[in-house]
Write a protein that holds these residues in place. Sequence first.
Motif, short mmCIF file in Angstrom:
data_model
loop_
_atom_site.label_atom_id
_atom_site.label_comp_id
_atom_site.label_asym_id
_atom_site.label_seq_id
_atom_site.Cartn_x
_atom_site.Cartn_y
_atom_site.Cartn_z
N LEU B 144 45.38 18.38 33.25
CA LEU B 144 44.62 17.26 32.69
C LEU B 144 45.39 15.95 32.85
O LEU B 144 44.78 14.91 33.15
CB LEU B 144 44.32 17.53 31.21
N ALA B 145 46.69 16.01 32.68
CA ALA B 145 47.50 14.81 32.82
C ALA B 145 47.38 14.26 34.24
O ALA B 145 47.30 13.05 34.45
CB ALA B 145 48.96 15.11 32.49
N GLU B 146 47.31 15.15 35.21
CA GLU B 146 47.17 14.70 36.59
C GLU B 146 45.83 13.99 36.81
O GLU B 146 45.76 12.94 37.45
CB GLU B 146 47.30 15.89 37.56
N LEU B 147 44.76 14.57 36.25
CA LEU B 147 43.45 13.92 36.36
C LEU B 147 43.53 12.50 35.79
O LEU B 147 43.02 11.55 36.38
CB LEU B 147 42.39 14.70 35.59
N GLN B 148 44.16 12.41 34.63
CA GLN B 148 44.23 11.12 33.95
C GLN B 148 45.03 10.11 34.77
O GLN B 148 44.61 8.98 34.97
CB GLN B 148 44.88 11.32 32.56
N GLU B 149 46.18 10.56 35.28
CA GLU B 149 47.03 9.66 36.07
C GLU B 149 46.33 9.16 37.32
O GLU B 149 46.46 8.01 37.71
CB GLU B 149 48.31 10.39 36.49
N GLU B 150 45.59 10.04 37.95
CA GLU B 150 44.92 9.67 39.20
C GLU B 150 43.64 8.88 38.95
O GLU B 150 42.99 8.42 39.88
CB GLU B 150 44.60 10.92 40.01
N GLY B 151 43.26 8.76 37.70
CA GLY B 151 42.09 7.96 37.38
C GLY B 151 40.78 8.66 37.65
O GLY B 151 39.74 8.00 37.79
N TYR B 152 40.79 9.97 37.73
CA TYR B 152 39.54 10.70 37.94
C TYR B 152 38.79 10.83 36.62
O TYR B 152 39.40 11.14 35.60
CB TYR B 152 39.82 12.10 38.49
N PRO B 153 37.48 10.61 36.65
CA PRO B 153 36.73 10.67 35.39
C PRO B 153 36.49 12.11 34.95
O PRO B 153 35.95 12.91 35.70
CB PRO B 153 35.41 9.98 35.74
N PHE B 154 36.90 12.41 33.72
CA PHE B 154 36.65 13.75 33.18
C PHE B 154 36.46 13.66 31.68
O PHE B 154 36.81 12.65 31.06
CB PHE B 154 37.80 14.71 33.53
N CYS B 155 35.89 14.69 31.13
CA CYS B 155 35.63 14.72 29.69
C CYS B 155 35.85 16.14 29.17
O CYS B 155 35.47 17.11 29.82
CB CYS B 155 34.19 14.27 29.41
N LEU B 156 36.47 16.23 28.03
CA LEU B 156 36.67 17.52 27.36
C LEU B 156 35.56 17.72 26.34
O LEU B 156 35.13 16.77 25.69
CB LEU B 156 38.02 17.54 26.64
N VAL B 157 35.12 18.96 26.21
CA VAL B 157 34.12 19.26 25.18
C VAL B 157 34.71 20.29 24.21
O VAL B 157 35.25 21.31 24.62
CB VAL B 157 32.82 19.81 25.80
N ASN B 158 34.62 19.98 22.92
CA ASN B 158 35.05 20.89 21.85
C ASN B 158 36.54 21.20 21.90
O ASN B 158 36.96 22.26 21.45
CB ASN B 158 34.24 22.20 21.91
N GLN B 159 37.31 20.29 22.43
CA GLN B 159 38.77 20.47 22.45
C GLN B 159 39.41 19.09 22.50
O GLN B 159 39.06 18.28 23.35
CB GLN B 159 39.20 21.28 23.68
N ARG B 160 40.32 18.84 21.58
CA ARG B 160 41.02 17.56 21.58
C ARG B 160 42.49 17.75 21.89
O ARG B 160 43.08 18.78 21.56
CB ARG B 160 40.90 16.84 20.22
#
Lengths: 341, 341
Positions: B144-160
């Motif tokens: 998930l950290a990699e997705l965030q760093e690369e700026g790819y749009p993603f969303c988590l459901v039912n998990q924080r």
Amino acid sequence: MNRRLSTISRKEVAKLAGVSEATVSRVLNNVGPIKEETRLRVLEAARELGYVPNALAQRFARRKSGNVGVILPFVPKVHLFSTYYFAEILSGIGEAAKACNYDLLLIFREPDSPRDYAKLFRTQKVDACIVLGAQNVAEERAALAELQEEGYPFCLVNQRFDEEGYLTVDADHESGSYTAVQHLIASGFKRIAFLNGPGAFSSSGDRLAGYERALAEAGIPLSEERIFTGNYSRKSGFEAAERMAERIKNKAIDAVFAANDRMAIGLMDGLREHGLEAGKDYGLIGYDDSDSSRIVSPKLSTVSVPFYEMGRRAAMKLLATESEEMENTILPVQLLKRETT
Amino acid sequence: MNRRLSTISRKEVAKLAGVSEATVSRVLNNVGPIKEETRLRVLEAARELGYVPNALAQRFARRKSGNVGVILPFVPKVHLFSTYYFAEILSGIGEAAKACNYDLLLIFREPDSPRDYAKLFRTQKVDACIVLGAQNVAEERAALAELQEEGYPFCLVNQRFDEEGYLTVDADHESGSYTAVQHLIASGFKRIAFLNGPGAFSSSGDRLAGYERALAEAGIPLSEERIFTGNYSRKSGFEAAERMAERIKNKAIDAVFAANDRMAIGLMDGLREHGLEAGKDYGLIGYDDSDSSRIVSPKLSTVSVPFYEMGRRAAMKLLATESEEMENTILPVQLLKRETT
């Protein structure tokens, strides 16, 4: 994007690679299962000849999509994945896709929109495709015919078009229906109503045939007045109760065979509002062996259909290299006697 | 494939198009929702400058994938789509995807395989991605950290992941759990056991917090011996019955709060084998308001969670151009009193 090579280049590539032109097409169009060794030989030959158009060069550079498409009916607000039927088939497809290292691309088909299934292949969104909930209507037939003509690999689940040579995985609904009605007859019921689904599904026709066969064999005359049609939803079963309640009370109907559990459970609920209890005031048998049929009270007699296995088989036919035969499969179903008969 | 342009070209393109460099990156990488007009302006500027590397030229020629990815846990033989939780969330995602003209690409994540989510974007399989069943474990956090760093749009459901800034749609499980336990206390129960799920899910932690708060407020001491852990499966609920039966018989436990309906129903079945009936010999409340909770006998008290809406919101955040805010959402849940409390 230009899907076809000119005849000349394809012929030359085929010659150099020592394969048929059809094989060259399949490799270049990324259609169908093909041995990796053959694929590499064809691509190498194409490269050697320097005869590869630009659009194809891109395709070579990329891996095939790695997706198997699943075309699903879309109805707004209906929680599609929460229906036992689709959930089980999709689970089976998912299991096989995972085993073959494919991802699942779900494509929702709206009831009244044009059905361009071939486009999914042309735009390289999928390498193969499974069609769920296909109906025997003109647009569907045209879309499937195009897939077949273009040689794209696809498989139908739980729907046959007998006159066409489409790859299909189905269940033996004629026999399932026959067995269900036979069981009602053996339990002493004689005025058996049939709540069927829409005729555009081959399973509806199969079940009608099974119903008729069981009645004929027992010498019970067929009465059109005992045949009802719903749309496989719980609501349509609930509504059918209105049309049946009086006739159950005055003994014109003593049992019901419903073409799926959702309609059967809706009917149970509806008839309860008229003071009629399944298994006591009338016999009832459903179809599918859904989770709900096991949990509902009284427990619903039904016919078990291997939906999970049907989905798995369909995907294996398309994706596995060797293990499955590319021919049609009809899986057996099984009568489950519970509390409503 | 080279995801980034050199700084020079990006800067020049941004200047000519009159947008920020970040916007240029987003357009060229096909990341995130972007106004069609802006997108065309950037592409035009890039073309005018003749500054477009080959790999990108291909991307321009093609439409973006048109797929929203959904990453799902994969467990062999588990009929994933037949679980209420996933079925509902997927139905909601499907509804939104259809509305935004996207197809759904399902990617099954095996429990022990490496999690390269960013690859889905790099290989242009998806334009955005929703992660279901994410767990607070090292590989998940890294992916998930990699997705965030690369700026790819993603969303988590039912998990924080509270410490990270990930886009999330969750439900208020602390309050749901608190309300459930409060309801048991108000019904006269005092020795309330808690059958929770694994701690790698934030919802498990939230429910534990709610359980503790309700007990504390009522002055009931917390006893570690009344806290049990399952894995959200019906089987794990059934097995927990073995550990609870004697203690229910000798009144060391008078009610159970289960963290989902599947475990609650498994527990009900297991305790029935010990002659114990929910709603009579002990109080029981589940969580989820699954179809089964409504059909099972006795009907299960539970907490309703808007899973469908959670899925729909997550997809809308990623796919809709204007309608949803790109910020975290926590939806309310609702207590449903039925026959087991």
